[in-house]
Design an enzyme around this catalytic site. Structure first.
Site, PDB file in Angstrom:
ATOM      1  N   THR A   1       0.745  -1.333  -0.170  1.00 45.24           N
ATOM      2  CA  THR A   1       0.063  -0.141   0.150  1.00 45.24           C
ATOM      3  C   THR A   1       0.718   1.340   0.027  1.00 45.24           C
ATOM      4  O   THR A   1       1.881   1.249   0.510  1.00 45.24           O
ATOM      5  CB  THR A   1      -1.101  -0.031   1.168  1.00 45.24           C
ATOM      6  OG1 THR A   1      -1.600   1.264   1.374  1.00 45.24           O
ATOM      7  CG2 THR A   1      -0.039  -0.293   2.638  1.00 45.24           C
ATOM      8  N   ASP A   2       0.253   2.395  -0.620  1.00 45.43           N
ATOM      9  CA  ASP A   2       0.905   3.598  -0.412  1.00 45.43           C
ATOM     10  C   ASP A   2       1.162   4.111   0.954  1.00 45.43           C
ATOM     11  O   ASP A   2       1.718   5.180   1.312  1.00 45.43           O
ATOM     12  CB  ASP A   2       0.218   4.679  -1.260  1.00 45.43           C
ATOM     13  CG  ASP A   2      -1.309   4.974  -0.938  1.00 45.43           C
ATOM     14  OD1 ASP A   2      -1.794   4.480  -0.272  1.00 45.43           O
ATOM     15  OD2 ASP A   2      -1.841   5.986  -1.661  1.00 45.43           O
ATOM     16  N   GLU A   3       0.351   3.543   1.876  1.00 42.80           N
ATOM     17  CA  GLU A   3       0.458   4.076   3.345  1.00 42.80           C
ATOM     18  C   GLU A   3       1.501   4.114   4.001  1.00 42.80           C
ATOM     19  O   GLU A   3       1.843   4.607   4.917  1.00 42.80           O
ATOM     20  CB  GLU A   3      -0.754   3.767   4.054  1.00 42.80           C
ATOM     21  CG  GLU A   3      -2.317   3.819   3.445  1.00 42.80           C
ATOM     22  CD  GLU A   3      -3.129   3.419   4.514  1.00 42.80           C
ATOM     23  OE1 GLU A   3      -2.818   3.080   5.829  1.00 42.80           O
ATOM     24  OE2 GLU A   3      -4.388   3.288   4.218  1.00 42.80           O
TER      25      GLU A   3
ATOM     26  N   TYR B   1      -2.021  -0.697  10.919  1.00 44.08           N
ATOM     27  CA  TYR B   1      -2.143  -1.260   9.684  1.00 44.08           C
ATOM     28  C   TYR B   1      -0.820  -0.924   8.749  1.00 44.08           C
ATOM     29  O   TYR B   1      -0.164  -1.762   8.132  1.00 44.08           O
ATOM     30  CB  TYR B   1      -3.461  -1.044   8.813  1.00 44.08           C
ATOM     31  CG  TYR B   1      -3.345  -1.143   7.609  1.00 44.08           C
ATOM     32  CD1 TYR B   1      -3.247  -2.429   6.954  1.00 44.08           C
ATOM     33  CD2 TYR B   1      -3.446  -0.102   6.791  1.00 44.08           C
ATOM     34  CE1 TYR B   1      -3.529  -2.610   5.983  1.00 44.08           C
ATOM     35  CE2 TYR B   1      -3.530  -0.376   5.133  1.00 44.08           C
ATOM     36  CZ  TYR B   1      -3.288  -1.743   4.985  1.00 44.08           C
ATOM     37  OH  TYR B   1      -3.225  -1.775   3.451  1.00 44.08           O
TER      38      TYR B   1
ATOM     39  N   LYS C   1       2.072  -3.279   7.249  1.00 47.99           N
ATOM     40  CA  LYS C   1       2.418  -3.435   5.763  1.00 47.99           C
ATOM     41  C   LYS C   1       3.954  -2.855   5.436  1.00 47.99           C
ATOM     42  O   LYS C   1       4.545  -3.616   4.587  1.00 47.99           O
ATOM     43  CB  LYS C   1       1.344  -2.718   4.917  1.00 47.99           C
ATOM     44  CG  LYS C   1       0.177  -3.098   5.148  1.00 47.99           C
ATOM     45  CD  LYS C   1       0.072  -4.416   4.435  1.00 47.99           C
ATOM     46  CE  LYS C   1       0.155  -4.667   3.073  1.00 47.99           C
ATOM     47  NZ  LYS C   1      -0.265  -6.064   2.305  1.00 47.99           N
TER      48      LYS C   1
END
Ligand code: NAD
Ligand code: DAU
Length: 332
Positions: free
Chosen positions: A121-123, A148, A152
């Site tokens: 993810t870009d997060e 989260y 990741k």
């Protein structure tokens, strides 16, 4: 790649990818999925049994994962706990699945020599200011905000370490916010569409100014297949479709599409640590591998998604009341 193992293939994006494989390739697909609350057997219903099989199991269980990995040519790893709000309420399953699960898979591909694509993810990059002219690129420093996104980020680091130290043949993609059919009603776009369809009002966190960079799940699936087949081992590719919108814009569009006044929503309590803005620069993927999104018009993709939820109330309605009760208990 005749035999492909898809972890998390009963989830929102994983199931979309399975459909993509069936339509675009001749591969036989095995889905490994624990069938958590986020999974949907219906999303895989009707697929030909000679091309797709489902193994119900935990990606963090080496007894399940190792024999499966050994009999496949490639693994595409979608399985994760995926919702930020849940990770704030209880981080534990996020550590189990996103970290221990990825570690378990890495050990299995190391032993079997199987090609791996890790879906991230870009997060992992944290957030940007609203007026920052820069977007995330493959060289942006990691700076995750939530349990989260930290889990990741940790999983990405594990993959890179296994590539460098053990020669595992892996690629990584970091994608922005997906939308489309079969997304769980806990997530922003399905929650707001189904709130309106159920006669309620959308619930927008804080002032609604947070920006997400929306991409249709089918474009994400096409990008993952492109990277799996044409990407360079050891490389990371960012996936995005230039779909930046703030949450107020998205909610107003949903309200308009459903024939309701554009101010017919509630501002509710903000998310702890709420990331302000995500924005992806996907130049590397486009220039190096020739990928381009097919859903260039976000409003058209959103209109199709609204229609899909209107036509699939049987699927989402059984989960809606529980999800809303949990949000209401937090003032959201
Ligand atoms: P999802 O929550 O809809 O689906 C996750 C799937 O993984 C479910 O089917 C669930 O049953 C399965 N799963 C969970 N724990 C498992 C375990 N221990 N063993 C086996 N299966 C397990 O998630 P999603 O939105 O489809 O996201 C899929 C992947 O894409 C995730 O890795 C996520 O981080 C990543 N991603 C998502 C988005 C997005 O906008 N949704 C964007 C970028 C990246
Ligand atoms: O950027 C990629 C990520 O996008 C993925 O890695 C995650 O798995 C996926 O869930 C998504 O994370 P977000 O936290 O951005 O998505 P979510 O749908 O939860 O929220 C989108 C935005 O909407 C965010 O700014 C929070 C806000 N929001 C969310 C909900 C559920 C609201 O304003 N109201 C809501 O009811």
């Amino acid at each position: 790649m005749d035999r492909i193992l898809v972890t998390g293939g009963a989830g929102f994006i994983g199931s979309n990818f399975v459909h993509h494989l069936l339509a675009q390739t001749a591969a036989r697909v095995t889905v490994l999925d624990k069938l958590t609350y986020a999974a949907s057997r219906e999303a895989l219903a009707g697929l030909p049994a000679d091309r797709v099989s489902l193994v119900v199991g935990d990606v963090a269980d080496p007894g399940v994962v190792e024999p499966l990995v050994a009999e496949h040519d490639a693994v595409v790893h979608f399985a994760a706990e995926s919702h930020n709000d849940n990770s704030l309420a209880d981080p534990s399953p996020f550590i189990h699945t996103n970290l221990i699960g990825t570690f378990t898979l890495l050990e299995a591909v190391r032993k079997a020599g199987t090609r791996l694509h890790h879906v991230s993810t870009d997060e992992v990059y944290g957030d940007l200011e609203l007026d920052d002219p820069e977007r995330f690129t493959e060289s942006t420093a990691y700076n995750p905000s939530s349990p989260y996104s930290a889990s990741k980020a940790g999983s990405d680091h594990l993959v890179r370490a296994w590539v460098r130290s053990f020669g595992v043949r892996a690629t990584i993609s970091n994608c922005s916010n997906n939308y489309g059919p079969w997304q769980h009603v806990e997530k922003f776009i399905p929650r707001q569409i189904t709130n309106v369809l159920a006669g309620g009002r959308p619930k927008v966190y804080g002032a609604g100014l947070n920006v997400r960079d929306w991409i249709h799940a089918e474009d994400h699936s096409a990008a993952v297949w492109t990277i799996l087949t044409r990407g360079r081992v050891g490389e990371t590719y960012l996936v995005g479709a230039d779909g930046e919108r703030n949450n107020l814009e998205v909610v107003r569009t949903i309200l308009r599409l459903l024939g309701r006044p554009e101010d017919d929503f509630d501002l509710v309590g903000d998310r702890a640590g709420h990331d302000l803005r995500y924005a992806i620069d996907s130049t590397k993927l486009r220039a190096e591998l020739g990928w381009a999104p097919s859903y260039a018009d976000f409003e058209a993709g959103l209109a199709a998604t609204v229609e899909w939820y209107a036509a699939h109330e049987d699927w989402w309605a059984p989960h809606k009341a529980d999800v809303e009760r949990a949000y209401a208990a937090k003032g959201q």
